[in-house]
Enzyme design. Structure first.
Site, PDB file in Angstrom:
ATOM      1  CB  ILE A  88      -0.947  -0.158   1.110  1.00 58.44           C
ATOM      2  CG1 ILE A  88      -2.140   1.038   1.055  1.00 58.44           C
ATOM      3  CG2 ILE A  88      -0.215   0.040   2.535  1.00 58.44           C
ATOM      4  CD1 ILE A  88      -3.253   0.860   2.271  1.00 58.44           C
ATOM      5  CB  CYS A  89       1.857   3.962  -1.813  1.00 57.89           C
ATOM      6  SG  CYS A  89       0.903   4.101  -3.472  1.00 57.89           S
ATOM      7  CE  LYS A  90      -1.453  11.989  -1.065  1.00 56.31           C
ATOM      8  NZ  LYS A  90      -0.781  13.178  -1.531  1.00 56.31           N
TER       9      LYS A  90
ATOM     10  CB  THR B  52      -3.177   5.456   3.033  1.00 56.76           C
ATOM     11  OG1 THR B  52      -2.065   4.461   2.913  1.00 56.76           O
ATOM     12  CG2 THR B  52      -3.416   5.847   4.251  1.00 56.76           C
TER      13      THR B  52
END
Length: 103
Positions: free
Chosen positions: A59-61, A87
């Site tokens: 996961i990232c932004k 996120t």
């Protein structure tokens, strides 16, 4: 590369390996509970910290950096799944987030 939605991620937490590839300041501001921080730039040197026998959820932004990390991990023989929307999608869905350095 496989992708899952944040709703699908919520359904399988906390029983999965979730790796957050954002920068430390982004992670400290808010992250999915249980996510372990390994910034994208450090993934190649920290790859051995990940269990190759288990699926790694990345996961990232918003999904771009995590897709890069997932591609890299797949090329190294890992089973990696990108979390679509990242996120931001998690927070927009009204899900709880942790603040601080702890997963």
């Amino acid at each position: 590369m496989r992708e899952i939605s944040v709703a699908e991620l919520k359904a399988i937490l906390p029983d999965v390996n979730l790796v957050d590839v954002r920068e430390p300041d982004e992670y400290v501001a808010a992250h999915v509970p249980g996510a372990v921080l390994i910034p994208l730039a450090t993934v190649p040197v920290r790859v051995n910290e990940l269990d190759k026998s288990q699926t790694q959820y990345i996961i990232c932004k918003s999904g771009g950096r995590s897709a890069q990390a997932a591609d890299f991990l797949i090329a190294q023989g890992y089973d990696a799944v990108n979390v679509a929307g990242g996120t931001m999608a998690w927070l927009e869905a009204g899900e709880a987030a942790h603040v601080g350095e702890q997963p």
